[in-house]
Design a protein around this motif. Structure first.
Motif, PDB file in Angstrom:
ATOM      1  N   GLY A 137      -9.356   1.260 -12.332  1.00  0.00           N
ATOM      2  CA  GLY A 137      -8.935   2.401 -11.535  1.00  0.00           C
ATOM      3  C   GLY A 137      -7.453   2.305 -11.211  1.00  0.00           C
ATOM      4  O   GLY A 137      -6.978   1.265 -10.751  1.00  0.00           O
ATOM      5  N   ILE A 138      -6.725   3.378 -11.462  1.00  0.00           N
ATOM      6  CA  ILE A 138      -5.276   3.396 -11.263  1.00  0.00           C
ATOM      7  C   ILE A 138      -4.894   4.625 -10.448  1.00  0.00           C
ATOM      8  O   ILE A 138      -5.312   5.746 -10.754  1.00  0.00           O
ATOM      9  CB  ILE A 138      -4.536   3.408 -12.607  1.00  0.00           C
ATOM     10  CG1 ILE A 138      -4.744   2.067 -13.341  1.00  0.00           C
ATOM     11  CG2 ILE A 138      -3.039   3.679 -12.415  1.00  0.00           C
ATOM     12  CD1 ILE A 138      -4.118   2.009 -14.715  1.00  0.00           C
ATOM     13  N   GLY A 139      -4.092   4.407  -9.432  1.00  0.00           N
ATOM     14  CA  GLY A 139      -3.523   5.501  -8.654  1.00  0.00           C
ATOM     15  C   GLY A 139      -2.013   5.367  -8.640  1.00  0.00           C
ATOM     16  O   GLY A 139      -1.484   4.294  -8.348  1.00  0.00           O
ATOM     17  N   VAL A 140      -1.320   6.447  -8.983  1.00  0.00           N
ATOM     18  CA  VAL A 140       0.143   6.434  -9.018  1.00  0.00           C
ATOM     19  C   VAL A 140       0.660   7.655  -8.265  1.00  0.00           C
ATOM     20  O   VAL A 140       0.239   8.787  -8.536  1.00  0.00           O
ATOM     21  CB  VAL A 140       0.685   6.481 -10.462  1.00  0.00           C
ATOM     22  CG1 VAL A 140       2.203   6.314 -10.461  1.00  0.00           C
ATOM     23  CG2 VAL A 140       0.027   5.424 -11.333  1.00  0.00           C
ATOM     24  N   ASN A 141       1.578   7.428  -7.349  1.00  0.00           N
ATOM     25  CA  ASN A 141       2.229   8.535  -6.660  1.00  0.00           C
ATOM     26  C   ASN A 141       3.323   9.090  -7.567  1.00  0.00           C
ATOM     27  O   ASN A 141       4.362   8.451  -7.754  1.00  0.00           O
ATOM     28  CB  ASN A 141       2.840   8.061  -5.339  1.00  0.00           C
ATOM     29  CG  ASN A 141       1.789   7.560  -4.366  1.00  0.00           C
ATOM     30  OD1 ASN A 141       0.689   8.090  -4.296  1.00  0.00           O
ATOM     31  ND2 ASN A 141       2.121   6.535  -3.604  1.00  0.00           N
ATOM     32  N   LEU A 142       3.076  10.266  -8.113  1.00  0.00           N
ATOM     33  CA  LEU A 142       4.028  10.862  -9.048  1.00  0.00           C
ATOM     34  C   LEU A 142       4.969  11.840  -8.363  1.00  0.00           C
ATOM     35  O   LEU A 142       6.173  11.614  -8.288  1.00  0.00           O
ATOM     36  CB  LEU A 142       3.273  11.571 -10.181  1.00  0.00           C
ATOM     37  CG  LEU A 142       2.483  10.695 -11.153  1.00  0.00           C
ATOM     38  CD1 LEU A 142       1.809  11.556 -12.214  1.00  0.00           C
ATOM     39  CD2 LEU A 142       3.374   9.646 -11.809  1.00  0.00           C
ATOM     40  N   ASN A 143       4.428  12.943  -7.866  1.00  0.00           N
ATOM     41  CA  ASN A 143       5.273  14.035  -7.377  1.00  0.00           C
ATOM     42  C   ASN A 143       5.136  14.321  -5.894  1.00  0.00           C
ATOM     43  O   ASN A 143       5.798  15.225  -5.382  1.00  0.00           O
ATOM     44  CB  ASN A 143       4.967  15.304  -8.174  1.00  0.00           C
ATOM     45  CG  ASN A 143       5.287  15.131  -9.662  1.00  0.00           C
ATOM     46  OD1 ASN A 143       6.356  14.658 -10.021  1.00  0.00           O
ATOM     47  ND2 ASN A 143       4.339  15.495 -10.519  1.00  0.00           N
ATOM     48  N   GLN A 144       4.299  13.581  -5.199  1.00  0.00           N
ATOM     49  CA  GLN A 144       4.169  13.765  -3.760  1.00  0.00           C
ATOM     50  C   GLN A 144       5.438  13.269  -3.074  1.00  0.00           C
ATOM     51  O   GLN A 144       5.936  12.176  -3.368  1.00  0.00           O
ATOM     52  CB  GLN A 144       2.947  13.007  -3.242  1.00  0.00           C
ATOM     53  CG  GLN A 144       2.650  13.238  -1.769  1.00  0.00           C
ATOM     54  CD  GLN A 144       1.314  12.643  -1.351  1.00  0.00           C
ATOM     55  OE1 GLN A 144       0.453  12.397  -2.197  1.00  0.00           O
ATOM     56  NE2 GLN A 144       1.128  12.404  -0.064  1.00  0.00           N
TER      57      GLN A 144
END
Length: 252
Positions: A137-144
């Motif tokens: 599982g991967i979570g990345v803050n891109l455009n927030q």
């Protein structure tokens, strides 16, 4: 750039789900998906982080996904290899998108300028001391851009000023992840390389840091590195200690 052979070739895109890891587990139980199947959600309303924490993400702004692999080539005691290759894939991908010097906060949070940008949660199914499957599982803050009262969180856009295409980001991420995953099948050749690359990116390596124990006590120590089994090596008052995941937390 390596082009993935199977990672992301089957892609399940969901508008909303409690957790992409939970959905991946359901999918494995009911559909036996091919290796490299990816679940992506626009919104997770119960996203999971390490040690029971939640992963909060603004819908449609970031990347939340889970990748299904079947690492039967790895021994159970080699499980940390999956954390290493996932962390390295994320760091390399972020660098491709203009993020300078991403670091790994042991064991698998990705920091930039001392702020969290991405996180990894790997859940394995093991039977008779052998891997059955692994959900990365991967979570990345891109455009927030706004993280309210969370001062230690940032995003790719906050750092680079650029809007990031989640599709393009995934293409690069899956390329790195699959490349490292295939290399892990020849672990005798690549294990030292994984270890050195991971170690070179450890947050606060050789620096004095504060650590929190489960009993809420705090101590100071110097991070010396990480063992191949994933244990953090810390020097405390001229004595070397090893800590497993969950035994200590590095305070920011």
């Amino acid at each position: 750039m390596y082009n993935p052979l199977f990672t992301g070739k089957v892609l399940l895109e969901l508008n909303e789900v409690d957790s992409t890891n939970n959905y991946a587990r359901y999918w494995i139980s009911n559909n036996k998906p091919i290796e490299g199947t990816v679940i992506i959600a626009q919104n997770q309303f119960a996203g999971k982080g390490q040690f029971g924490k939640t992963w909060v993400s603004e819908p449609g702004k970031n990347l939340t996904c889970s990748i299904i692999y079947y690492p039967v080539h790895l021994k159970v005691e080699e499980a940390f290899v999956l954390i290493q290759i996932s962390s390295l894939a994320l760091c390399n991908t972020l660098s491709q998108f203009g993020v300078q010097n991403p670091q790994i906060k042991w064991p698998n949070d990705i920091l930039v300028n001392n702020k969290k940008m991405a996180g990894i949660l790997i859940e394995n199914s093991i039977r008779n001391n052998h891997f059955q499957d692994s959900i990365i599982g991967i979570g990345v803050n891109l455009n927030q851009e706004n993280f309210d009262a969370l001062p230690n969180i940032t995003s790719v856009k906050n750092i680079t000023g650029n809007n990031i295409s989640a599709q393009e980001f995934c293409q690069v991420l899956f390329s790195y992840l699959e490349m490292f995953y295939l290399q892990s099948k020849n672990l005798s050749k690549f294990q030292q390389d994984f270890y050195e690359q991971y170690s070179s990116k450890i947050f606060r390596i050789n620096q004095l840091s504060d650590f929190l124990k489960p009993d809420q006590s705090i101590f100071q120590g110097q991070i010396l590195g990480v063992k191949p089994n994933g244990n953090l090596v810390v020097q405390v008052n001229n004595t070397t200690h090893e800590f497993q995941r969950g035994e200590v937390r590095i305070l920011m």
